[in-house]
Design an enzyme around this catalytic site. Structure first.
Site, PDB file in Angstrom:
ATOM      1  N   GLU A   1      -1.243   6.033   7.303  1.00 15.19           N
ATOM      2  CA  GLU A   1      -2.686   5.984   7.020  1.00 15.19           C
ATOM      3  C   GLU A   1      -3.443   5.439   8.222  1.00 15.19           C
ATOM      4  O   GLU A   1      -4.348   4.627   8.100  1.00 15.19           O
ATOM      5  CB  GLU A   1      -2.956   5.101   5.787  1.00 15.19           C
ATOM      6  CG  GLU A   1      -2.314   5.650   4.533  1.00 15.19           C
ATOM      7  CD  GLU A   1      -2.304   4.649   3.387  1.00 15.19           C
ATOM      8  OE1 GLU A   1      -2.084   3.445   3.641  1.00 15.19           O
ATOM      9  OE2 GLU A   1      -2.534   5.068   2.250  1.00 15.19           O
TER      10      GLU A   1
ATOM     11  N   GLU B   1       0.747   9.858  -1.585  1.00 14.98           N
ATOM     12  CA  GLU B   1       0.676   8.602  -2.337  1.00 14.98           C
ATOM     13  C   GLU B   1      -0.274   8.819  -3.499  1.00 14.98           C
ATOM     14  O   GLU B   1      -1.485   8.677  -3.355  1.00 14.98           O
ATOM     15  CB  GLU B   1       0.147   7.438  -1.478  1.00 14.98           C
ATOM     16  CG  GLU B   1       1.151   6.884  -0.518  1.00 14.98           C
ATOM     17  CD  GLU B   1       0.696   5.575   0.154  1.00 14.98           C
ATOM     18  OE1 GLU B   1      -0.266   4.928  -0.334  1.00 14.98           O
ATOM     19  OE2 GLU B   1       1.309   5.212   1.169  1.00 14.98           O
TER      20      GLU B   1
ATOM     21  N   TYR C   1       3.588  -3.281 -10.111  1.00 19.46           N
ATOM     22  CA  TYR C   1       2.684  -2.172  -9.829  1.00 19.46           C
ATOM     23  C   TYR C   1       2.226  -1.417 -11.086  1.00 19.46           C
ATOM     24  O   TYR C   1       1.513  -0.440 -11.022  1.00 19.46           O
ATOM     25  CB  TYR C   1       3.340  -1.184  -8.851  1.00 19.46           C
ATOM     26  CG  TYR C   1       2.366  -0.520  -7.914  1.00 19.46           C
ATOM     27  CD1 TYR C   1       2.081  -1.071  -6.666  1.00 19.46           C
ATOM     28  CD2 TYR C   1       1.700   0.646  -8.273  1.00 19.46           C
ATOM     29  CE1 TYR C   1       1.173  -0.475  -5.808  1.00 19.46           C
ATOM     30  CE2 TYR C   1       0.790   1.244  -7.415  1.00 19.46           C
ATOM     31  CZ  TYR C   1       0.538   0.688  -6.185  1.00 19.46           C
ATOM     32  OH  TYR C   1      -0.358   1.280  -5.343  1.00 19.46           O
TER      33      TYR C   1
END
Ligand SMILES: *[C@@H]1O[C@H](CO)[C@@H](O)[C@H](O)[C@H]1NC(C)=O
Ligand SMILES: *[C@@H]1O[C@H](CO)[C@@H](O)[C@H](O)[C@H]1NC(C)=O
Ligand SMILES: *[C@@H]1O[C@H](CO)[C@@H](O)[C@H](O)[C@H]1NC(C)=O
Ligand SMILES: *[C@@H]1O[C@H](CO)[C@@H](O)[C@H](O)[C@H]1NC(C)=O
Ligand SMILES: *[C@@H]1O[C@H](CO)[C@@H](O)[C@H](O)[C@H]1NC(C)=O
Ligand SMILES: *[C@@H]1O[C@H](CO)[C@@H](O)[C@H](O)[C@H]1NC(C)=O
Ligand SMILES: *[C@@H]1O[C@H](CO)[C@@H](O)[C@H](O)[C@H]1NC(C)=O
Ligand SMILES: *[C@@H]1O[C@H](CO)[C@@H](O)[C@H](O)[C@H]1NC(C)=O
Ligand SMILES: *[C@@H]1O[C@H](CO)[C@@H](O)[C@H](O)[C@H]1NC(C)=O
Ligand SMILES: *[C@@H]1O[C@H](CO)[C@@H](O)[C@H](O)[C@H]1NC(C)=O
Ligand SMILES: *[C@@H]1O[C@H](CO)[C@@H](O)[C@H](O)[C@H]1NC(C)=O
Ligand SMILES: *[C@@H]1O[C@H](CO)[C@@H](O)[C@H](O)[C@H]1NC(C)=O
Length: 643
Positions: free
Chosen positions: A191, A268, A342
């Site tokens: 990224e 992602e 998560y």
């Protein structure tokens, strides 16, 4: 290509043994189909279309003994590919000190098991990986090297990056699909467009990777024009993350260089989010939030129905064991918890969840009936009734200072990566006023005068507590500074301050009381790498205290050598660190949302005494106990140090 790129390349590649310059995959036909390639719309595995139904799981966040269990559950959810970040700071914790033989760092073994479980893999080696990890995976010592700047076209940084990438490739190149292994693709940087747009830098990384791998490379970026323009690299397939419904059109709108185009992959796709410490920050979960699940189902349908590719971030988060979590800079330090649950389909302890089955149902509609195995059953969790903890040693039983100097120095200048540093000063005159432990000490400062705790100045708050001190000549002032995790991410251009270039911890500028600058400091590095020797008697005062306790666990029936997992909580604890049998689980903090710590059975020893050690940083007068629970607790409580 700029002139200085050519100069840099000439020495970067001078020592390289291979001159392999594999071009980016193209649609040109060859005699035998490449093992893995792509045309404009499809990935092609041995010439056949291959839709990546992927999910992320980082080997270094999951006990290696459990890799197979987690991978078999990934396959049983319908995934065919596992995406993996690699954390450089665990491979090379001190410069040149490689830990490649640590089984927890054996990514090649993880890949072999993946293949045995019917999965392909994608490698995301960074060198910067973000990932809510300490300094985005960079080893702390990079910050001590003169003239080194991370994530840019910098000679020192690229030198060390190249050594790291080559060391890793010495293990992983044989795992490529071109050599019969499961490795399909390798990501360039991570990224990067969210951070910068120096294409000399990313092209150099591309060329380093091309020398060591012959599978395709790709980049992965946010879906803005500036992120895609900044992060994409000529000759490298450009992919996106975030939502596919807007992300796929953005990729095709903003990426116009044909050498960067190809099939669409949402590299992602967020199946929820990590947790931060905070009294008002609830645990991220889909439980009780069916609309989140509906959104995931709809997006996965959107991707797979069009035969596009996706990777769920995370499939299985795992744990920031030890002190390995990162933080976000948002004008304050927003710190990630030890748990990296998560809210993912496989929870922190590797158990399948309702979300797992919801996503499995969606994926099943796109793959041949019967091709997805049945998920293995979750093992039961163990309960360990209360373990009494007894004081073992005082943190402030100090030897000689690590360094003494007129002005305080940072943790890094002390050669220290993680943990705590104690700054001690003998007061020379009567003073009264606001104590400033430097400009935003990093990160949390416990303040003591003559051994009594006065309060905390904590940079995890945008407005840290203001402590007014009255001290007299001869008093002992102690500032115990905890590194809560180096920043792994901030988002320019909205935040102009580049916190990745400023990873330093401890005290960075002068300490003042009122207008007086305090000079004359003794500094003690407390990296917490070793447990203390039990002390005969324990200095009480308010020093942080190590406690220890002992417990038995049952072995399992017959020849089953697996031990049961449990969740440890410290009911009277305020803030501290827990070890079991010398393995550092991580941090606890009453503010939450994490209230219990995952204790994998791999750490336990049946039939003998197991030792738990708790370093409580803010001991109260209560009896300390630890308990192991089969059910984990999430929740928040007010911060006793912030009113
Ligand atoms: C790409 O490959 C897929 C799968 O084999 C095929 O259907 C498609 O026509 C190919 N596209 C091009 C442009 O060759
Ligand atoms: C750091 O960079 C400066 C300016 O380019 C240079 O003068 C100095 O020699 C460099 N120091 C080291 C140790 O490379
Ligand atoms: C980078 O590596 C090259 C080749 O080994 C060496 O000549 C050069 O001095 C290194 N530069 C830095 C800044 O480390
Ligand atoms: C994206 O940004 C680039 C570079 O600033 C610019 O040249 C291009 O026109 C932009 N594309 C769109 C579609 O706005
Ligand atoms: C899948 O795509 C077709 C068109 O190609 C469309 O008719 C159908 O509704 C789509 N299904 C889903 C679940 O999106
Ligand atoms: C951070 O501080 C700067 C300067 O005071 C301000 O412009 C910016 O809006 C702040 N950002 C956040 C996220 O608070
Ligand atoms: C799987 O079987 C069901 C029921 O027989 C059928 O409706 C569905 O289309 C099949 N799915 C696939 C991908 O073949
Ligand atoms: C500390 O003082 C500053 C300056 O007066 C103020 O802005 C800040 O809110 C205070 N912090 C707290 C926690 O009250
Ligand atoms: C600390 O104060 C001294 C004396 O004013 C000054 O020389 C020094 O540069 C200061 N250090 C920092 C890091 O500001
Ligand atoms: C405690 O230990 C210190 C040395 O660390 C010793 O001087 C002192 O006498 C001991 N006190 C008791 C009560 O044993
Ligand atoms: C464990 O014992 C069972 C029979 O009790 C046997 O079927 C199995 O193969 C054994 N497993 C191993 C790993 O030895
Ligand atoms: C700690 O507990 C003891 C025994 O209950 C009590 O006598 C003592 O006053 C307490 N001390 C503090 C500081 O609360």
């Amino acid at each position: 290509m700029h002139t200085h790129t050519l100069q840099l390349l000439s020495w970067l590649f001078a020592v390289a043994s291979s001159t392999n310059t594999t071009p980016a995959p193209t649609s040109t036909t060859t005699a035998a189909p490449a093992a893995f390639t792509y045309n404009s719309t499809s990935f092609l595995l041995h010439g056949e279309p291959y839709t990546i139904i992927g999910g992320q799981m980082d080997p270094q966040r999951v006990p290696y003994q459990y890799w197979r269990d987690r991978l078999s559950k990934a396959r049983a959810m319908g995934l065919n590919t596992i995406f993996t970040y690699v954390y450089w700071n665990l491979l090379e914790p001190q410069q040149g000190d490689w830990m490649l033989d640590d089984p927890q760092n054996d990514i090649a073994e993880f890949y072999k098991i993946s293949q045995e479980e019917g999965l392909h893999v994608v490698l995301r080696p960074g060198p910067y990986i973000c990932g809510e990890r300490e300094w985005g995976g960079f080893p702390y010592w990079l910050s001590t090297i003169t003239n080194l700047t991370v994530r840019t076209y910098n000679e020192g940084y690229l030198n060390y990056s190249k050594i790291y990438l080559e060391k890793l490739a010495s293990k992983l190149a044989p795992q490529q699909v071109t050599q019969g292994g499961p490795l399909l693709m390798v990501q360039v940087e991570n990224e990067y467009g969210s951070y910068g747009s120096n294409h000399d830098y990313t092209s150099t990384l591309r060329d380093i990777l091309r020398q060591i791998y012959d599978v395709p490379l790709y980049t992965n970026d946010g879906t803005e024009n500036f992120t895609l323009s900044g992060g994409s690299v000529p000759g490298v397939l450009a992919e996106i993350d975030g939502g596919p419904t807007y992300g796929f059109p953005a990729r095709d709108e903003y990426i116009t260089d044909p050498s960067q185009l190809g099939p669409l992959l949402d590299g992602e796709y967020y199946t929820l989010a990590p947790d931060n410490w905070g009294a008002n920050v609830p645990h991220q979960t889909t439980v009780g939030n069916p609309s989140y699940v509906d959104g995931f189902v709809s997006d996965i349908n959107f991707v797979l129905n069009a035969s596009n590719s996706i990777s769920l971030y995370m499939f299985h988060g795992g744990t920031n064991f030890g002190l390995s979590n990162g933080a976000i800079w948002q004008n304050y330090t927003k710190v990630y918890t030890t748990s990296y649950d998560y809210g993912a389909p496989l929870d922190e302890s590797g158990r399948t969840t309702d979300l797992y089955f919801a996503l499995r149902n969606v994926i099943q509609q796109y793959v041949a009936n019967g091709s997805i195995p049945e998920p293995p059953a979750n093992l039961p969790l163990a309960s360990i009734l209360k373990i009494k903890l007894s004081p073992m040693a005082s943190l402030f039983d100090l030897g000689e200072p690590t360094k003494s100097s007129t002005w305080p120095v940072t943790m890094e200048e002390l050669g220290q990566a993680y943990g705590l540093t104690l700054y001690e000063h003998k007061v020379e005159e009567d003073l009264e006023g606001l104590l400033l432990p430097g400009d935003r000490a990093r990160d949390r400062v416990l303040v003591y005068v003559n051994g009594k705790k006065i309060g905390a100045v904590d940079s995890t708050y945008i407005y840290p507590q203001n402590l007014t001190l009255t001290v007299s000549s001869g008093d002992k002032l102690q500032l115990l500074v905890e590194n809560l995790g180096r920043v792994d991410y901030y988002s320019p251009p909205s935040h102009t301050y580049n916190s990745l270039l400023d990873p330093y911890k401890g005290i960075l500028t002068n300490v003042t009381i009122g207008d007086t600058i305090l000079s004359g400091w003794d500094m003690y590095s407390l990296p917490l790498e070793k447990l203390p020797i039990p002390a005969e008697n324990i200095t009480k005062e308010d020093s942080p205290i190590y406690y220890s306790g002992y417990f038995h666990v049952q072995g399992r029936k017959g020849n089953d050598t697996r031990h049961l997992d449990t969740f440890i909580n410290i009911p009277n604890g305020v803030k501290g660190i827990v070890w079991v049998n010398g393995f550092m689980l991580g941090r606890y903090w009453i503010i939450g949302p994490q209230q219990s710590m995952y204790l994998p059975g791999t750490v336990l020893k049946p039939g003998v005494m197991n030792e738990i050690v708790v370093l409580e940083l803010e001991p109260t007068n209560s009896t300390m106990i630890a308990q192991g629970q089969a059910e984990r607790i999430w929740g928040n409580f007010p911060d006793p140090d912030y009113s």
